[in-house]
Structures are given as structure tokens and as C-alpha cells.
Design an enzyme around this catalytic site. Structure first.
Site, short mmCIF file in Angstrom:
data_model
loop_
_atom_site.label_atom_id
_atom_site.label_comp_id
_atom_site.label_asym_id
_atom_site.label_seq_id
_atom_site.Cartn_x
_atom_site.Cartn_y
_atom_site.Cartn_z
N TYR A 288 -3.89 -45.70 8.12
CA TYR A 288 -5.07 -45.47 8.85
C TYR A 288 -4.39 -45.68 10.46
CZ TYR A 288 -9.04 -46.98 11.32
OH TYR A 288 -10.00 -47.15 12.50
N GLU B 288 -10.06 -41.61 15.42
CA GLU B 288 -9.66 -42.28 14.13
C GLU B 288 -9.00 -41.14 13.15
OE1 GLU B 288 -12.43 -45.55 12.11
OE2 GLU B 288 -12.64 -43.47 11.21
#
Ligand code: GDP
Ligand code: MN
Length: 381
Positions: free
Chosen positions: A101, A187
Site C-alpha cells: 500500500y 492512493e
């Protein structure tokens, strides 16, 4: 402006960030054809302005063009958590070795950017941040100094050695998208390491700062592709300045400055505004009725705060406008009214004589805010 995943990935590709190959489909036939072009297998993903699609049935791995067509058929025209699905993204299936991530977000409270990386991707980052905060590397980035080499080393240091170079390259390019592309959020969840060692952005969540759209004309053009919020459209058609917010207190005020301070004082009183609504100079019955209609159509609203300062606008006329509006619009929540300025006493007298069961009058802005906050929060006021 929150971009669809496929738009975010297009921005990624334009900056050299590796993404899966794929295309957008508006029909199930298009999804099947796209899958055939990808060699017969694909991932079909709903395109909506919210996340959590994996868990919610919005991502399907398909083993044939027919299966992709069926998946697209199921998704298109459906509703994903209140968001209409009009298009899907059809992408190649990639052999994923690991999921990570990363994100960059503008942290307004510190005036800096916050960059995050964790080796535990594909999961809900908010949950991870609470349960295992040490699993997330964080770096604050000064907007003037920018992303430095040591920031990148620190961030990718939490990833396995074989992924660091590829991930570092992606971080630098994401930072360019933040700075040059005016993204307030990027993101990538998951950022993946493939079996062949490549690092690829498998998902893209990008928010472009609305205030920067004039210098991002290519992104600004995308705006027409998003569904228009019916409440915002109605307000715009009536010439009202309306912005939907997250809270429960509906706000009506005259003048942008007064409305802004109304939001602040409501926050100070412990509640949050459901909207920004500036009725502008005139507060006629018509304007009031439309404003109340707009605000009351938001199911989140538990109480309304009408905050009017009479300058050229006379408070007695405003009071009559509110009463007339309530003849036309049925209000099922309390309405706290604060009138000040020209003919304020007369205005308050008109309201108290009318004794409308939903109207509560207050003489100061702070009193009104406390009253409305208590009502919206469900405390007996
Ligand atoms: P989100 O749930 O809305 O964030 O949607 P994502 O794009 O992150 O997809 C959710 C999950 O689907 C990912 O975490 C992956 O595990 C899986 N997924 C998506 N694309 C692929 C793919 O190409 N191959 C495989 N094996 N899994 C995928
Ligand atoms: Mn994701």
C-alpha cells in the site's frame, strides 16, 4: 474532484507508472470483447467514486469473455453503495506475488504532505492504522523541499528488498502527480509485486484539488462524466450557492462570510454542518422555500440553522419569507432562526407570534448554534 479508477490510472500511465493493461466498457458486449483482446481472461471492476469494491462484489476475476460479459451485465446499471454504475474497467489478470500500500495526502493541519507505505496492502488501511500502526511507515513532506531521496529510502525500507527499486520509482512519480498534477490525494491499494519482479499500481484513487482545476484543463474536462447530485443541481438551478458537507445541521445564511462563520460556530458547539448554503442578498419567500426544500431533501439533516444578518435585507421580510416557505414545504425537523441587523426585533416578533411548532428563535449566533447542535445531536434542548 474524486476520479474514477480508470482516470487515475490514465494519469499514472502519463507519468510512467506501470498499471495493468485494460479498457473501459459501457456494455457487457464491450466487456467481453475487451476480455478477448486481453487473451480471454480479465478482471472486471465497477467504476464509482468510492472504494471497498473488492469486499462489496465490485471486482470480479473472470476466466472467459463470456464470464466477463456476465459480470459486466450484473454490475452495469446496478447501484454500488448509492453510486450508479455506468461503466466498468476491464483489465488483464496479473500474477500477484505480494500486495502493498502507498499513498500521499495533503495534511492541511500541518501544511505538509503525508506519505505512507506498508507491506500489508490490499487491506483496509484505517483498520491497519488502528490495530497495527507500526506496520505503516510515515513521512511528512514539506511542500517546498519536496520528496527527497532519504524519504523514499525510509518509505520503501519497509518493503522486501526485491520490491524497493520499483516501488521507489513509483513513489517519485506519484509525488510529481501530487505537485504538478495538483492531486490532494493519491492512493495505491494494492501496489503489487508480480511473480516476474515488476511493481505495478493495481488500483488508483486520485483526488484533484477542485481549486486547481483551472490549471488542470484536461482533468477539468472529465467533470461531465460524473453523475450530478440532484440536490446540488436543484440548488444551482435556483441560483443558490450550495455545497454538500458531512454533518447533520442544515445551514442557511446570507453572505458567504456569514455562512462560513456559521459552519465554524456550529462546529464549536459540537455538531457538524450538513451543507454550506448562501442565499445571497435577497431572502425572499421563494428563495427561503427553495433553500429549505434543498436542505430538507438531505436525509442526514436533523436540524436546520437559519442565520440571517439584515443589512439591505430586512429581517421582518425574511421572517415572513420563512413562514411563507413553511406553508409550502413541510419541515419534519426543528429550525433554529437567528435574525440580527435591520428590523431584527420586528422579525423575531413575527416569528414568535406565528408560533410555528418547528421554529425556535435565538438572539445570538452562539445561542443559536448551541441550540441547533443539541437538537441535531439528539439531546433535549
Ligand atoms: P477496492 O476494493 O475498491 O480498493 O478495489 P481494488 O482495485 O483494490 O481490488 C480489490 C482486490 O481485488 C485487490 O486487493 C486484489 O486482491 C484483487 N484484484 C484486483 N485486480 C486483480 C488482478 O489483476 N489479479 C488478481 N489476482 N487479483 C486482483
Ligand atoms: Mn483498492
Amino acid at each position: 474532484m474524486d476520479l474514477y479508477e480508470h482516470m487515475g490510472k490514465e494519469l499514472f500511465r502519463s507519468r510512467g507508472i506501470p498499471t495493468p493493461e485494460g479498457s473501459v466498457a459501457f456494455t457487457s458486449d464491450e466487456a467481453a470483447i475487451a476480455t478477448r483482446a486481453l487473451g480471454g481472461r480479465s478482471v472486471v471492476k465497477v467504476q464509482v467514486q468510492v472504494g471497498g469494491r473488492g469486499k462489496g462484489g465490485g471486482v470480479e476475476l473472470c476466466d472467459s469473455p463470456e464470464a466477463a460479459g456476465t459480470a459486466a451485465e450484473r454490475m452495469l446499471g446496478s447501484d454500488f453503495e448509492g453510486h450508479a454504475v455506468t461503466r466498468v474497467l476491464v483489465e488483464e489478470r496479473l500474477p500477484i506475488a505480494e500486495e502493498y500500500y502507498t499513498s500521499f495526502l495533503l495534511d492541511r493541519s500541518t501544511g505538509r504532505y503525508l506519505a505512507l507505505v506498508t507491506a500489508e496492502g490490499g487491506v483496509d488501511i484505517e483498520t491497519l492504522a488502528v490495530e497495527r500502526p507500526d506496520a505503516i511507515r510515515r513521512v511528512h513532506i514539506d511542500p517546498v523541499l519536496g520528496l527527497r531521496a532519504w524519504h523514499v529510502r525510509e518509505l520503501v525500507g519497509t518493503l522486501p528488498v526485491e520490491a524497493r527499486e520499483g516501488a521507489g520509482d513509483i513513489l517519485r512519480r506519484l509525488w510529481e502527480l501530487v505537485q504538478e498534477g495538483d492531486a490532494s490525494l493519491v492512493e495505491v491499494n494494492p501496489l503489487v509485486l508480480l511473480d516476474d519482479g515488476r511493481v505495478v499500481a493495481l488500483d488508483a484513487k486520485v483526488t484533484i484539488d477542485d481549486n486547481a482545476l483551472t490549471r488542470q484543463p484536461r482533468v477539468a474536462e472529465l467533470k461531465d462524466q460524473f453523475p450530478i447530485d440532484p440536490v446540488e443541481k436543484r440548488a444551482r438551478d435556483a441560483g443558490l450557492q450550495y455545497v454538500k458537507l458531512e454533518g447533520r445541521v442544515g445551514i442557511i445564511g446570507n453572505g458567504a462570510g456569514l455562512v462560513m462563520s456559521t459552519l465554524d460556530v456550529v462546529a464549536q458547539a459540537g455538531a457538524r454542518a450538513a451543507n454550506f448554503l448562501d442565499v445571497g442578498g435577497g431572502a425572499s419567500a421563494d428563495t427561503m422555500a427553495t433553500s429549505l426544500e434543498v436542505i430538507l431533501s438531505d436525509p442526514a439533516v436533523r436540524a436546520v440553522f437559519i442565520n440571517i444578518f439584515g443589512g439591505i435585507t430586512r429581517c421582518d421580510l425574511v421572517a415572513r419569507g420563512i413562514l411563507e416557505a413553511l406553508d409550502r414545504v413541510e419541515a419534519d425537523v426543528p429550525i433554529v432562526v437567528r435574525l440580527d441587523g435591520t428590523n431584527a426585533e420586528e422579525g423575531r416578533r413575527i416569528l414568535s407570534q406565528a408560533a410555528h411548532p418547528r421554529i425556535v428563535t435565538a438572539s445570538t449566533m452562539l445561542d443559536a448554534a448551541e441550540e441547533v447542535a443539541a437538537l441535531a445531536n439528539g439531546e433535549a434542548a
